[in-house]
Scaffold this motif. Sequence first.
Motif, short mmCIF file in Angstrom:
data_model
loop_
_atom_site.label_atom_id
_atom_site.label_comp_id
_atom_site.label_asym_id
_atom_site.label_seq_id
_atom_site.Cartn_x
_atom_site.Cartn_y
_atom_site.Cartn_z
N UNK A 103 0.84 -1.21 0.00
CA UNK A 103 0.00 0.00 0.00
C UNK A 103 0.87 1.25 0.00
N UNK A 104 2.00 1.18 0.68
CA UNK A 104 2.94 2.30 0.73
C UNK A 104 3.51 2.59 -0.66
N UNK A 105 3.85 1.53 -1.38
CA UNK A 105 4.41 1.70 -2.74
C UNK A 105 3.34 2.12 -3.74
N UNK A 106 2.16 1.54 -3.62
CA UNK A 106 1.13 1.72 -4.65
C UNK A 106 0.28 2.97 -4.45
N UNK A 107 0.00 3.33 -3.16
CA UNK A 107 -0.98 4.39 -2.93
C UNK A 107 -0.45 5.62 -2.22
N UNK A 108 0.47 5.44 -1.28
CA UNK A 108 0.89 6.60 -0.49
C UNK A 108 2.28 6.34 0.08
N UNK A 109 3.31 6.96 -0.49
CA UNK A 109 4.68 6.71 -0.05
C UNK A 109 4.96 7.20 1.37
N UNK A 110 4.01 7.93 1.97
CA UNK A 110 4.21 8.41 3.34
C UNK A 110 3.49 7.53 4.37
N UNK A 111 2.84 6.44 3.91
CA UNK A 111 2.01 5.64 4.81
C UNK A 111 2.80 5.12 6.02
N UNK A 112 3.89 4.42 5.77
CA UNK A 112 4.63 3.80 6.89
C UNK A 112 5.20 4.88 7.81
N UNK A 113 5.66 5.98 7.23
CA UNK A 113 6.15 7.09 8.07
C UNK A 113 5.02 7.63 8.95
N UNK A 114 3.81 7.71 8.39
CA UNK A 114 2.68 8.24 9.15
C UNK A 114 2.27 7.29 10.29
N UNK A 115 2.32 5.99 10.03
CA UNK A 115 2.02 5.02 11.08
C UNK A 115 3.04 5.11 12.21
N UNK A 116 4.30 5.24 11.84
CA UNK A 116 5.36 5.38 12.85
C UNK A 116 5.26 6.72 13.58
N UNK A 117 4.79 7.74 12.88
CA UNK A 117 4.58 9.07 13.47
C UNK A 117 3.61 8.97 14.66
N UNK A 118 2.54 8.19 14.49
CA UNK A 118 1.57 8.01 15.57
C UNK A 118 2.20 7.22 16.72
N UNK A 119 2.96 6.19 16.38
CA UNK A 119 3.56 5.34 17.42
C UNK A 119 4.63 6.09 18.22
N UNK A 120 5.32 7.01 17.58
CA UNK A 120 6.50 7.63 18.19
C UNK A 120 6.22 8.93 18.94
N UNK A 121 4.95 9.34 19.00
CA UNK A 121 4.62 10.59 19.69
C UNK A 121 3.61 10.35 20.81
#
Length: 461
Positions: A283-301
Motif C-alpha cells: 500500500x505504501x508503494x502503490x498508494x501513499x509513499x508516506x504511509x509507513x512514516x505516518x504510522x510510525x509518526x503516531x507510534x512515536x509521539x
Amino acid sequence: MERLKIKELLDGKHLGEDVEVKGWVRTRRGNKQVQFVQLNDGSTIKNLQIVFDMKKFSDEDMKPITTGSSLRVTGRLVESLGAGQSCELQADEIEVYGTAPSDYPLQKKGHSLEFLRDKAHLRPRTNTFSAIMRIRSALAFAIHKFFQEKGFVYLNTPLITASDCEGAGAMFQVTTLPLDNLPRTEDGKIDYSQDFFGKPTSLTVSGQLEGELGATALGEIYTFGPTFRAENSNTPRHLAEFWMVEPEMAFYDINANMDLAEEFIKYCIRYALDNCRDDIEFMNERFDPELIDRLNFVLNHDFQRLTYTEGVEILKNSGKKFEFPVDWGTDLQSEHERYLVEEHFKKPVILTDYPKEIKAFYMKQNEDGKTVRAMDVLFPKIGEIIGGSEREADYDKLKKRIDELHIPAKDMWWYLETRKYGTVPHSGFGLGFERLVLFVTAMQNIRDVIPFPRYPKNADF
C-alpha cells in the motif's frame, strides 16, 4: 500430499520438496519451451511462480490456464534463478478447477477503485483489496487481543433496539408490518402494537448504552459489532453500515479514558505493522509513499492533550482561511482537526471539554455548566478517529439533560436506573473500525475498506 499455502512455501522451508498448491491465476506468459504462471491463493500479497516445462505439457493442457482460472498444481519447489521471487514450483501435474473466459473483468491492467466498487464480488482477488482485507482481519484480531489481555469482557449488545443512543434520529426502522397496508389506530396513527416487538424498533446506531450496563456490573467491557446510520451522506467518510469498537469502563475518569484510547490505538497500529508488513509495504508503494512514516509518526509521539476552548483559540489565531469558519460553540470540521494535528502540533491530538450543546446527552457535565468531559482523538489525514467521554454518573443531572433534549423517558428508564442503584464514575469511547482501517491502508474512501459497502442507493452484493 497435503496442500500448502503460498505464504508457507515462500518462507523457503520446503525447498527441494514435492508440494501441492492451489490458487487462482494472476498472469501467464512464456514461449513454446517454457511457460510461467503467477498463482495466488489469498494467503499473501505475493504470488508463487509456477514453471511449466512444455516438454511435459501440451498446448491443450495450457489452454484453460487464463487469468482468473483456478488450479491445483503439484511439483518440486526449487530456488528461483529469475529476479522477483526466491523460489518457484516446477510443475509435474495440473488440475483445472474452474476456467475464466476472456470476459473475466480483472484482466492484467490497472482498474480504478470506482470500477472495482461495481465489481465488489470480485475485487478481493486484486492485490489491493486482498491486502486491505488481510489488514482489516489483523486489526480486528488485534482489537480483541488488546482488550482480552487487559481482562475486559466482550459483550454482545443488541442490533435491534428501541433507543436512539446519539439522539440523531437517523435510524433504519425494523418492522414486520405490511408496508402496503399498515394497521392504524382510531386516531390514524400506525398501530405498532401489531408489530413484531409491539413498538417501533430500529437497527442500532451504537452499543454504548447497553455497554454501560455491562460496565456497571462487569467492570470493564468492550463491544465490537455492526452499527447502522440512515444518514443520506454521500461522502468518502460515511457508510450506512459500519463496525464499531466501544469499550466502557467503571471507575475510569476522563484521564484514564484518554490513556486507554492512546494505548489502544497504538497497539492496533503496531500489531498491523508487525503482522501485515508485506501488505502495508504494498500500500505504501502503490498508494501513499508516506504511509509507513505516518504510522510510525503516531507510534512515536505522545498525543497532545488540550481543551476544545484552547483548540478554537489556536484555530482563530492561525491566520489560515478555513472553508468552515470556526468559533466557540461550533462543531469542528475535519479541516480544523487536521490543522491542529498536521500543522500546529505535528502530532496526534486529544481534544477535551467540548460545549455541551454539540455533544450527546450522556456526557458528564463540568462545573462551568457550559462544557462536558468529552474527548476526541484526532489523527493526520483523517481527523477524528475516536470519540468518547466520561459519562454522567449523577441521576438528577442525567434526567434533567434527557428532559431538556426531549428524549422519551419511557425509553430511558433502564439506563437511568444504573445511576439510581450503585452509580460509579465511568467512561468509554467509540472507534469506527473502518476509520482505523482507512488510516492503516492509506485508502481515501471508506467504501474501499469494507468488503461490501452500504451507502445511499447502494445495497448490492
